[in-house]
Motif scaffolding. Structure first.
Motif, short mmCIF file in Angstrom:
data_model
loop_
_atom_site.label_atom_id
_atom_site.label_comp_id
_atom_site.label_asym_id
_atom_site.label_seq_id
_atom_site.Cartn_x
_atom_site.Cartn_y
_atom_site.Cartn_z
N GLY A 23 0.78 -1.23 0.00
CA GLY A 23 0.00 0.00 0.00
C GLY A 23 0.81 1.27 0.00
O GLY A 23 0.23 2.37 -0.04
N ARG A 24 2.13 1.17 0.02
CA ARG A 24 2.96 2.38 0.02
C ARG A 24 3.09 2.92 -1.40
O ARG A 24 3.43 2.19 -2.33
N GLN A 25 2.81 4.19 -1.55
CA GLN A 25 2.75 4.83 -2.87
C GLN A 25 4.14 5.09 -3.43
O GLN A 25 4.99 5.67 -2.76
N VAL A 26 4.34 4.65 -4.68
CA VAL A 26 5.61 4.86 -5.37
C VAL A 26 5.44 6.01 -6.36
O VAL A 26 4.53 5.99 -7.19
N THR A 27 6.30 7.01 -6.28
CA THR A 27 6.22 8.18 -7.15
C THR A 27 7.55 8.39 -7.88
O THR A 27 8.58 7.84 -7.49
N ALA A 28 7.51 9.19 -8.93
CA ALA A 28 8.73 9.46 -9.70
C ALA A 28 8.63 10.79 -10.43
O ALA A 28 7.53 11.26 -10.76
N GLY A 29 9.78 11.37 -10.69
CA GLY A 29 9.91 12.55 -11.53
C GLY A 29 11.08 12.33 -12.46
O GLY A 29 12.05 11.66 -12.09
N TYR A 30 11.03 12.91 -13.67
CA TYR A 30 12.04 12.56 -14.67
C TYR A 30 11.92 13.45 -15.90
O TYR A 30 10.91 14.14 -16.10
N GLU A 31 12.93 13.41 -16.73
CA GLU A 31 12.84 13.84 -18.13
C GLU A 31 12.84 12.58 -18.98
O GLU A 31 13.32 11.53 -18.54
N PHE A 32 12.29 12.68 -20.19
CA PHE A 32 12.21 11.49 -21.02
C PHE A 32 12.28 11.84 -22.50
O PHE A 32 12.00 12.97 -22.91
N ASP A 33 12.68 10.85 -23.29
CA ASP A 33 12.69 10.96 -24.75
C ASP A 33 11.59 10.07 -25.33
O ASP A 33 11.04 9.20 -24.63
N VAL A 34 11.30 10.28 -26.60
CA VAL A 34 10.33 9.46 -27.33
C VAL A 34 11.11 8.51 -28.25
O VAL A 34 11.98 8.97 -28.99
N PRO A 35 10.84 7.20 -28.20
CA PRO A 35 11.50 6.29 -29.15
C PRO A 35 10.88 6.45 -30.53
O PRO A 35 9.66 6.30 -30.70
N VAL A 36 11.68 6.75 -31.53
CA VAL A 36 11.16 7.03 -32.87
C VAL A 36 12.06 6.39 -33.92
O VAL A 36 13.10 5.83 -33.61
N ARG A 37 11.62 6.51 -35.16
CA ARG A 37 12.44 6.16 -36.33
C ARG A 37 12.08 7.14 -37.43
O ARG A 37 11.04 7.80 -37.39
N PHE A 38 12.95 7.25 -38.43
CA PHE A 38 12.59 8.02 -39.61
C PHE A 38 11.45 7.31 -40.34
O PHE A 38 11.44 6.08 -40.43
N ASP A 39 10.52 8.07 -40.84
CA ASP A 39 9.39 7.48 -41.58
C ASP A 39 9.59 7.65 -43.08
O ASP A 39 8.63 7.83 -43.84
N THR A 40 10.83 7.62 -43.49
CA THR A 40 11.18 7.71 -44.91
C THR A 40 12.57 7.13 -45.12
O THR A 40 13.38 7.10 -44.18
N ASP A 41 12.83 6.64 -46.30
CA ASP A 41 14.17 6.18 -46.67
C ASP A 41 14.85 7.16 -47.61
O ASP A 41 15.87 6.83 -48.23
N ARG A 42 14.31 8.36 -47.69
CA ARG A 42 14.85 9.33 -48.65
C ARG A 42 14.77 10.74 -48.06
O ARG A 42 13.74 11.14 -47.52
#
Length: 210
Positions: free
Chosen positions: A168-187
């Motif tokens: 029942g003990r509450q776990v909290t967090a703070g952070y910075e984060f990135d987004v996992p991505v890829r290029f959506d083109t080969d050109r």
């Protein structure tokens, strides 16, 4: 998944356009009412990296990054300047920004999430790419210390405690984060003359499911 743990140059992503998208199937019935459903539990983000280009040196840096990722083959980290913290954009992440779970006295591993609230509704977004050195964690209002009480997996977005938080003990967090991505083109099409005239390349980027 083929993924490089490297961030797209933040100076180039600044000024880009993009954000979350949803997929909704809308069926209009004969009586005019609608039925709306979605096959997606989570939104997916799209960006245009081309709008962040300000000089030919920027274009050269983009091409080098694109070639190193082999186009669409390898994913990478992306800083979404509009949404990259557990707190408000003007704030500094604190250990009690986000409630991520309640302990049960047994579980030691917890996934990092960010909850978006509006009125009585909320959405919990998985955060799989926290930024190294920015994650702060608390248990029931007390800040814990990384390396003493817990460790952070910045590849998968997991917090692992040395000892499981009590029931029942509450776990909290703070952070910075990135987004996992890829290029959506080969050109990538660039023109020195066009760039000097104010034109920028179209460089679509799409979020990856991790």
């Amino acid at each position: 998944m083929d993924f490089h743990e490297v961030r797209f140059p933040a100076s180039l992503s600044f000024g880009s356009v993009g954000g979350p998208e949803r997929r909704t199937d809308v069926v209009t019935l004969a009586n005019g009412y609608e039925q709306r459903n979605t096959p997606w539990a989570h939104s997916r983000r799209r960006y245009d990296a081309g709008l962040g280009m300000r000089s030919l040196d920027d274009v050269a840096e983009l091409i080098a990054f694109f070639e190193a990722r082999r186009g669409q083959i390898y994913g990478f980290r992306w800083k979404d300047w509009a949404d990259y913290k557990s707190c408000a954009p003007s704030g500094v992440p604190a250990y009690d920004d986000q409630v991520i779970a309640d302990g049960d006295g047994v579980r030691r591993e917890f996934a990092i999430i960010k909850t978006y609230r509006s009125g009585e509704q909320s959405y919990a977004r998985p955060i799989t790419k926290p930024v190294l050195g920015t994650v702060r964690v608390g248990v029931e209002g007390d800040e814990m210390h990384e390396g003493v009480h817990y460790t952070v997996d910045t590849v998968r977005g997991l917090i692992t405690f040395d000892a499981p938080p009590g029931d029942g003990r509450q776990v909290t967090a703070g952070y910075e984060f990135d987004v996992p991505v890829r290029f959506d083109t080969d050109r990538i099409a660039t023109s020195v003359a066009g760039f000097q005239a104010g034109e920028v390349p179209d460089v679509p980027v799409v979020e990856l499911r991790i």
